[in-house]
Structure formats: C-alpha cells, structure tokens
Motif scaffolding. Structure first.
Motif, short mmCIF file in Angstrom:
data_model
loop_
_atom_site.label_atom_id
_atom_site.label_comp_id
_atom_site.label_asym_id
_atom_site.label_seq_id
_atom_site.Cartn_x
_atom_site.Cartn_y
_atom_site.Cartn_z
N LYS A 144 6.71 -6.96 -1.52
CA LYS A 144 6.51 -5.63 -2.09
C LYS A 144 7.73 -4.72 -1.90
O LYS A 144 7.95 -3.81 -2.69
CB LYS A 144 5.28 -4.97 -1.47
N SER A 145 8.49 -5.00 -0.87
CA SER A 145 9.66 -4.17 -0.60
C SER A 145 10.76 -4.34 -1.64
O SER A 145 11.70 -3.55 -1.71
CB SER A 145 10.23 -4.49 0.79
N SER A 146 10.64 -5.38 -2.48
CA SER A 146 11.70 -5.69 -3.44
C SER A 146 11.59 -4.90 -4.73
O SER A 146 12.54 -4.84 -5.50
CB SER A 146 11.70 -7.18 -3.76
N MET A 147 10.42 -4.28 -5.00
CA MET A 147 10.25 -3.54 -6.26
C MET A 147 9.04 -2.63 -6.20
O MET A 147 8.16 -2.80 -5.34
CB MET A 147 10.11 -4.53 -7.42
N THR A 148 9.00 -1.69 -7.11
CA THR A 148 7.85 -0.81 -7.22
C THR A 148 6.73 -1.55 -7.96
O THR A 148 6.96 -2.59 -8.58
CB THR A 148 8.20 0.46 -8.00
N GLU A 149 5.54 -0.99 -7.92
CA GLU A 149 4.42 -1.62 -8.62
C GLU A 149 4.65 -1.61 -10.13
O GLU A 149 4.29 -2.58 -10.82
CB GLU A 149 3.11 -0.90 -8.29
N GLU A 150 5.28 -0.56 -10.64
CA GLU A 150 5.57 -0.51 -12.06
C GLU A 150 6.55 -1.61 -12.45
O GLU A 150 6.38 -2.26 -13.49
CB GLU A 150 6.15 0.86 -12.44
N GLU A 151 7.58 -1.81 -11.63
CA GLU A 151 8.54 -2.88 -11.90
C GLU A 151 7.86 -4.25 -11.84
O GLU A 151 8.18 -5.15 -12.63
CB GLU A 151 9.69 -2.80 -10.89
N PHE A 152 6.92 -4.38 -10.90
CA PHE A 152 6.20 -5.65 -10.79
C PHE A 152 5.37 -5.90 -12.04
O PHE A 152 5.31 -7.02 -12.55
CB PHE A 152 5.29 -5.63 -9.56
N GLU A 169 -0.60 -7.73 1.01
CA GLU A 169 0.64 -7.16 1.52
C GLU A 169 1.84 -7.59 0.69
O GLU A 169 2.97 -7.17 0.95
CB GLU A 169 0.84 -7.57 2.98
N ILE A 170 1.59 -8.42 -0.30
CA ILE A 170 2.62 -8.85 -1.25
C ILE A 170 2.05 -8.76 -2.66
O ILE A 170 0.85 -8.62 -2.86
CB ILE A 170 3.13 -10.29 -0.95
N TYR A 171 2.92 -8.81 -3.66
CA TYR A 171 2.48 -8.91 -5.04
C TYR A 171 2.22 -10.39 -5.35
O TYR A 171 2.96 -11.26 -4.88
CB TYR A 171 3.56 -8.41 -6.00
N GLU A 172 1.21 -10.67 -6.16
CA GLU A 172 0.87 -12.04 -6.49
C GLU A 172 0.80 -12.25 -7.99
O GLU A 172 0.21 -11.45 -8.71
CB GLU A 172 -0.48 -12.41 -5.86
N ILE A 173 1.39 -13.34 -8.43
CA ILE A 173 1.37 -13.72 -9.84
C ILE A 173 0.72 -15.09 -9.96
O ILE A 173 1.04 -16.01 -9.19
CB ILE A 173 2.79 -13.77 -10.44
N TYR A 174 -0.19 -15.22 -10.92
CA TYR A 174 -0.84 -16.50 -11.21
C TYR A 174 -0.48 -16.93 -12.62
O TYR A 174 -0.51 -16.12 -13.55
CB TYR A 174 -2.36 -16.37 -11.08
N THR A 175 -0.13 -18.19 -12.78
CA THR A 175 0.24 -18.74 -14.09
C THR A 175 -0.55 -20.02 -14.33
O THR A 175 -1.22 -20.55 -13.43
CB THR A 175 1.74 -19.07 -14.16
N ALA A 195 7.93 -14.78 -1.50
CA ALA A 195 7.39 -15.15 -0.19
C ALA A 195 6.77 -16.54 -0.23
O ALA A 195 6.70 -17.22 0.79
CB ALA A 195 6.33 -14.13 0.24
N SER A 196 6.34 -16.96 -1.41
CA SER A 196 5.75 -18.28 -1.57
C SER A 196 5.68 -18.62 -3.05
O SER A 196 5.54 -17.72 -3.90
CB SER A 196 4.33 -18.31 -0.97
#
Length: 246
Positions: A144-152, A169-175, A195-196
């Motif tokens: 999360k420290s790498s970008m804002t929620e809007e950027e995410f 505590e991190i942003y998560e993307i599912y594909t 992170a993973s």
C-alpha cells in the motif's frame, strides 16, 4: 469490485514454512521441477514455473540449484519422478480443505494425509467432495505504501483485474489463470513492488469459526504444511489474526 482477502492465508502459509528453510527449499524445488515438466523449461511462457522461480529467488535458493531442478523436470538431467495429487476433505467444524501435494510415492503420501486428517479431527473425502467449492485464480498483492488507492484502481483497470480488495494491509488483485502472467508483467514493468504473486485456490464462500474450532483447524493446516510432500493447503474459513493466540 471487492473480494475476500487472501493475504492472511498467504501469511500463515509463509510463516509456517519460512521457519524451516531446508524443508521450504525442497518444496520449492519440487514445484520448479513439476512446473518445468508440465509447461516446459522457459519461464517466459510458463506462468507456474515463473512463479516458482520467483519464490526460489525470494527464499535465496541458489540459481544453479534451481537450474538443475528445471533440467530434471524437462528430462535433460536424470532425477526422481514426481507426480501431483490433490486430496480433498473436511477439517474440524466441517471446513473444506484442499491439500495439494507433489510426491514420488503416492501410497506413502495418501497414508500420511489420511492420518493427519484423522489425528486433527477431520476426515479425508472422496475426489470432488470439496473441490467444487474452490476456483483457481491469479493473485497479486501490492504494498500500500507504493501508491494511493486511486492509483491502485487505475492499475487494476489497466491489468484487467477480475476482482480486487483494498481491505487488508496490502492491495490485492485477482485475475483469471490465463491473464495472470500478462497482468504481473505489466505491474513489474511499472516497477510496482509486489508482496506476493501466485496462482491460488479461492473458495466461493467463507465461514467464520468459533475460537476453539479455529485453533484446531490451524493446527491441522500447520501439520499439513510440515509434511514434505504437501505444497499448498487451501480452506474456506475466514482467517482472524485476533484468534491466533486462542
């Protein structure tokens, strides 16, 4: 879009295996070999192999050791022949559990998996008994420290994410499994720290457990993770770090 957070599950898995480096390296190298056997030795076109190599680098497995595992997988070098077997069953409280294994002796592994289910208050089920509850998906976790929620959100649209979560505590993307590699390449090209990243099994529905049952299920999962033939364990209960000490 929103999705069940898989981060707690991944952290639990890593916390169990990271404390046993020798065993962890063995599991990673098994995965490298199987991935190379199934999809070929070129990670550029083999999502599973690329993910395994990334995991090996993250855990400081020597490059030459990884290269040998790839060559054994593709048949360039002689080695032990492994096969993948997924076991399905139920843990305490009736939670669904998938146990993914890579083994050179399926009779031994089947016996050990059955014993662990029974010892910890669960039972081994028939093939297909719980597998229908899970779906394979690509999973990418971003700091999360790498970008804002809007950027995410913009990034998620760019990589054509099927689902996302901003609750952990991190942003998560599912594909989808098919678009996972392309999405990961776009993220890496933008030098976004992850992170993973891996292919995971996501349950269609998750259940909450009482503290006593929760602790029993965790002990069962940890027992599976300690087995050298077990690569991954997936379940359909909600992880709650507040209950870890129960």
């Amino acid at each position: 879009m929103s999705g069940h957070s898989n981060w707690a599950s991944i952290k639990l898995k890593k916390s169990v295996t990271d404390s046993r480096r020798g065993q962890l390296w063995t599991k990673i190298l098994k995965e490298v070999g199987v991935a190379a056997r199934i999809g070929g030795g070129d990670p550029a076109g083999n999502i599973r192999l690329r993910s395994a190599i990334q995991e090996a680098k993250a855990k400081n497995v020597p490059n030459d050791t990884v290269d040998r595992a790839i060559k054994r997988g593709t048949g360039e070098l002689e080695g032990v022949s492994y096969e993948e077997i997924t076991y399905e069953g139920y843990g305490p409280g009736g939670v669904a559990i998938l146990v993914e294994t890579v083994t050179d002796n399926k009779n031994r592994t089947a016996s050990e998996v059955r014993h662990l289910f029974s010892k910890h208050g669960g039972n081994l089920g028939a093939s297909g008994s719980v597998g229908w509850m899970f779906e394979k998906r690509g999973y990418i976790a971003i700091e999360k420290s790498s970008m804002t929620e809007e950027e995410f959100m913009d990034l998620a649209l760019e990589v054509e994410a099927e689902d996302i979560s901003t609750e952990a505590e991190i942003y998560e993307i599912y594909t989808s499994p098919e678009t996972f590699l392309a999405a990961l390449e776009k993220i890496e090209a933008g030098e976004v720290p992850t992170a993973s990243s891996e292919l995971v099994m996501i349950a269609q529905n998750y259940v909450d457990l009482e503290p006593e049952i929760y602790s029993k299920v965790l002990r069962l999962i940890e027992a599976f993770e300690e087995n050298e033939d077990v690569q991954s364990v997936w379940s359909n209960f909600n992880f709650d770090e507040n209950l870890l000490g129960e």
